[in-house]
Write a protein that holds these residues in place. Structure first.
Motif, PDB file in Angstrom:
ATOM      1  N   ALA A  48       0.820  -1.214   0.000  1.00 11.05           N
ATOM      2  CA  ALA A  48       0.000   0.000   0.000  1.00 11.05           C
ATOM      3  C   ALA A  48       0.853   1.263   0.000  1.00 11.05           C
TER       4      ALA A  48
ATOM      5  N   LEU B 123       2.500   1.750  -3.375  1.00  9.37           N
ATOM      6  CA  LEU B 123       1.559   2.361  -4.317  1.00  9.37           C
ATOM      7  C   LEU B 123       1.365   3.844  -4.014  1.00  9.37           C
ATOM      8  N   LEU B 124       1.309   4.179  -2.723  1.00  6.94           N
ATOM      9  CA  LEU B 124       1.153   5.583  -2.341  1.00  6.94           C
ATOM     10  C   LEU B 124       2.340   6.416  -2.812  1.00  6.94           C
TER      11      LEU B 124
ATOM     12  N   ALA C 294       2.036   6.930  -6.471  1.00  4.81           N
ATOM     13  CA  ALA C 294       0.956   7.866  -6.794  1.00  4.81           C
ATOM     14  C   ALA C 294       1.388   9.311  -6.600  1.00  4.81           C
TER      15      ALA C 294
ATOM     16  N   CYS D  56      -1.961   3.636 -10.224  1.00  4.69           N
ATOM     17  CA  CYS D  56      -1.883   3.314  -8.794  1.00  4.69           C
ATOM     18  C   CYS D  56      -3.270   3.230  -8.170  1.00  4.69           C
ATOM     19  N   GLY D  57      -4.128   4.195  -8.496  1.00  4.11           N
ATOM     20  CA  GLY D  57      -5.481   4.162  -7.958  1.00  4.11           C
ATOM     21  C   GLY D  57      -6.260   2.954  -8.436  1.00  4.11           C
TER      22      GLY D  57
ATOM     23  N   ALA E 229      -4.953  -0.110  -6.563  1.00  2.00           N
ATOM     24  CA  ALA E 229      -5.444  -0.150  -5.183  1.00  2.00           C
ATOM     25  C   ALA E 229      -6.910  -0.572  -5.138  1.00  2.00           C
TER      26      ALA E 229
ATOM     27  N   CYS F  58      -4.859   4.226  -1.917  1.00  6.63           N
ATOM     28  CA  CYS F  58      -3.730   3.438  -1.414  1.00  6.63           C
ATOM     29  C   CYS F  58      -3.737   3.383   0.112  1.00  6.63           C
TER      30      CYS F  58
ATOM     31  N   LEU G  58      -6.417   1.067   1.217  1.00  3.83           N
ATOM     32  CA  LEU G  58      -6.010  -0.319   1.001  1.00  3.83           C
ATOM     33  C   LEU G  58      -5.311  -0.871   2.236  1.00  3.83           C
TER      34      LEU G  58
ATOM     35  N   SER H 128       4.009  -8.110  -4.955  1.00  2.82           N
ATOM     36  CA  SER H 128       3.857  -6.666  -4.747  1.00  2.82           C
ATOM     37  C   SER H 128       4.964  -5.898  -5.452  1.00  2.82           C
TER      38      SER H 128
END
Length: 243
Positions: free
Chosen positions: A25, A28-29, A32, A44-45, A48, A114, A117, A227
């Motif tokens: 998570a 991904l953040l 983003a 990314c969104g 998630a 994210c 998530l 991941s």
């Protein structure tokens, strides 16, 4: 209990190590935030959201309820980008405003997705005790605040229900009086609960450190590898699209 906590405790990924979910998570953040809004933040969104619905099996309605409030804040914050003040017209559309507003909304909602998530799959009680590098006092205060938050919400709900049954909101004047009484009652209850909590800790031999049992959860190497592949794939896909 808040909706996001109910989702985290009942979720499919509850048994996974918090570090695995944090790597996914927060990775991904970071992407983003660092990648361009188009198409990086969109990727990314979307990832998630797909992981929430497909991987963690969070119901679509629950995801919508969790995203609804942040979306409202983001949309309100994007409105100033659409207009300009001054010039010949006192209020006029801003040049390039819709593009900047869309980029802001896209990046912000991707980042929120994210965070959700992680928050919707990991209870805070599983996370804080594992933060070994954080000073013990900080994690203990956070756990106590987390506990007291629910007690305050329960007290607020009970006081409001009692006032509603007594017709405390039938007029505007009665509403203001009830709200004032509500604040005072919740403050008194919170102070009383905090004092009882302190007495309970002292009776149990509290010596400055809360002993919390942490359930052992093995780290899944395949999950971490998948991941990493996903994060790398998003970066590569973004660079390919931008070329």
């Amino acid at each position: 209990m808040l909706l996001i906590d109910e989702t985290a405790y009942a979720g499919r990924w509850r048994s996974r190590h918090p570090g695995e979910k944090a790597f996914l998570a927060l990775g991904l953040l970071a992407l983003a935030v660092l990648l361009p809004p188009w198409p990086g933040a969109l990727f990314c969104g979307a990832a998630a959201l797909a992981l929430l619905l497909g991987g963690a099996r969070v119901p679509l309605r629950t995801v919508g309820r969790l995203l609804r409030l942040p979306l409202g804040f983001v949309l309100v914050g994007a409105i100033p980008l659409l207009i300009t003040v001054g010039g010949d017209l006192w209020l006029a559309p801003a040049p390039g405003g819709p593009v900047r507003a869309a980029e802001l909304v896209g990046r912000a909602m991707a980042a929120v997705g994210c965070l959700i998530l992680f928050a919707a799959t990991t209870p805070i009680a599983d996370t804080l005790p594992r933060l070994r590098w954080v000073p013990r006092a900080v994690t203990e205060i956070a756990l106590l605040i987390y506990r007291m938050l629910f007690l305050l919400l329960d007290s607020l709900r009970a006081v409001r229900e009692a006032q509603t049954l007594r017709m405390g909101f039938r007029t505007r004047r009665a509403t203001f009086r009830s709200l004032a009484g509500q604040g005072g009652a919740v403050f008194v209850r919170a102070f009383d609960r905090a004092r009882r909590l302190e007495a309970g800790l002292a009776a149990r031999g509290y010596d400055g450190e809360l002993m919390v049992r942490v359930t052992s959860r093995p780290v899944s190497a395949p999950f971490v590898a998948a991941s990493a592949v996903l994060l790398t794939g998003i970066v590569v896909a973004t660079l390919v699209v931008l070329r």
